[in-house]
Write a protein that holds these residues in place. Structure first.
Motif, short mmCIF file in Angstrom:
data_model
loop_
_atom_site.label_atom_id
_atom_site.label_comp_id
_atom_site.label_asym_id
_atom_site.label_seq_id
_atom_site.Cartn_x
_atom_site.Cartn_y
_atom_site.Cartn_z
N THR A 1 0.84 -1.20 0.00
CA THR A 1 0.00 0.00 0.00
C THR A 1 0.87 1.25 0.00
O THR A 1 0.58 2.23 -0.70
CB THR A 1 -0.96 -0.02 1.21
OG1 THR A 1 -1.86 -1.12 1.06
CG2 THR A 1 -1.75 1.28 1.32
N GLN B 1 -7.37 0.67 -0.03
CA GLN B 1 -7.60 -0.64 0.60
C GLN B 1 -8.94 -0.62 1.35
O GLN B 1 -9.72 -1.56 1.27
CB GLN B 1 -6.44 -0.95 1.54
CG GLN B 1 -6.42 -2.39 2.01
CD GLN B 1 -5.12 -2.75 2.73
OE1 GLN B 1 -4.08 -2.11 2.55
NE2 GLN B 1 -5.18 -3.78 3.53
N ASP C 1 -6.22 -1.39 -4.89
CA ASP C 1 -5.66 -1.95 -3.66
C ASP C 1 -6.66 -2.94 -3.07
O ASP C 1 -7.66 -2.55 -2.49
CB ASP C 1 -5.34 -0.83 -2.66
CG ASP C 1 -4.38 -1.29 -1.56
OD1 ASP C 1 -4.20 -2.51 -1.40
OD2 ASP C 1 -3.83 -0.41 -0.85
N GLU C 2 -6.40 -4.22 -3.25
CA GLU C 2 -7.22 -5.32 -2.74
C GLU C 2 -8.70 -5.21 -3.16
O GLU C 2 -9.59 -5.13 -2.32
CB GLU C 2 -7.08 -5.43 -1.22
CG GLU C 2 -5.64 -5.66 -0.80
CD GLU C 2 -5.52 -6.16 0.64
OE1 GLU C 2 -6.51 -6.69 1.19
OE2 GLU C 2 -4.42 -6.04 1.20
MG LIG Z 1 -2.01 -2.89 2.14
#
Ligand SMILES: [Mg+2]
Ligand SMILES: Nc1ncnc2c1ncn2[C@@H]1O[C@H](COP(=O)(O)OP(=O)(O)O)[C@@H](O)[C@H]1O
Length: 266
Positions: A58, A100, A191-192
């Protein structure tokens, strides 16, 4: 495989990368979260970024998009150095990212969140509201239509009028991704995207990513769901303790002993 054959299989390898970063360093007090890391995203590719929790993934995204200034290193996007630019200027150049933990405006509707994602609206210029009301109305109509098409593709069309605060965590991720798409970006950093999203929706998100990719959009994706990473990505970069551990095709990464060790050691 010869280089020519490899280029035929992965045509983006023949072109300059859309994003290339090298020598990135970020210290938080005594902790080196990103330690001389490099990454490349091929033009038109879907590139993966994986690594154990706390590996610095991240933080690397934050450095690439200049949400956090690196202590050292350089980032080239679409042929231009971008270290001196603000995140919104980078977004205008065509690189957008999601977080995220999705950042949506809870007290605005899903549609309003989508419209906020759009840039270069004529209505944003105060005088245009007075001088060209027809054009403004027409433009807003087109933006709403675009927003509805995108909401449909991420399975949120039925929620268009609902408060974003009423969405589940997974749906917020979808909304954030949809909002990013409103700018018609060249590269999206996710992010994810699959974290907290139910399996049916995960399948749908993957299908959409592949469809957008076929339209020419490049992706850089952080994800722990290995099925997602392995099925989508043409190249994967592995980060551990802030450093590059490996990069290669999904098959190469799956059989890389150091990568397996980094995950098992968690
Ligand atoms: Mg992360
Ligand atoms: N703003 C911050 N201040 C201090 N430490 C941070 C900050 N952001 C991240 N870290 C630390 O940097 C390391 C890498 O974090 P992160 O980039 O979130 O990893 P990942 O996304 O790979 O799980 C972790 O040890 C984390 O605690």
């Amino acid at each position: 495989m010869t280089q020519a054959e490899e280029q035929k299989r992965q045509p983006h390898l023949a072109k300059a990368p859309i994003l290339a970063a090298s020598g990135l360093v970020k210290n938080f007090g005594g902790l080196t979260a990103v330690d001389n890391a490099a990454i490349e995203v091929g033009q038109g590719s879907i590139t993966g970024l994986i690594g154990p929790n706390g590996a610095g993934k991240t933080t690397l995204f934050n450095l690439l998009s200049n949400f956090i200034r690196p202590d050292r290193g350089r980032v080239i996007f679409d042929g231009e150095p971008i270290q001196q630019l603000q995140p919104h200027q980078i977004a205008q150049m065509g690189m957008v990212r999601t977080f995220q933990v999705a950042r949506v405006l809870s007290r605005l509707s899903v549609m309003e969140n989508m419209l906020l994602g759009a840039q270069k609206q004529t209505g944003e210029n105060f005088w245009n509201v007075w001088l060209q009301p027809k054009q403004v109305i027409e433009e807003e109509k087109q933006l709403r239509e675009r927003a509805m098409r995108i909401l449909e593709s991420v399975g949120l069309v039925h929620m268009a009028g609902a408060y974003a605060g009423a969405l589940s965590g997974g749906q917020r991720k979808l909304l954030e991704m949809g909002r990013a798409l409103m700018t018609d970006p060249k590269l999206i950093l996710l992010d994810e995207p699959a974290a907290g999203v139910n399996p049916t929706l995960i399948g749908q998100i993957c299908d959409r990513i592949l469809a957008w990719n076929r339209e020419g959009m490049s992706f850089l994706i952080i994800e722990h769901n290995m099925d997602v990473i392995m099925s989508l990505c043409d190249r994967i970069w592995v980060l551990a303790e802030g450093r590059n551990l490996a990069d290669g095709t999904p098959v190469e990464i799956q059989k890389n002993a150091q990568v397996l060790e980094a995950y098992l050691g968690q």
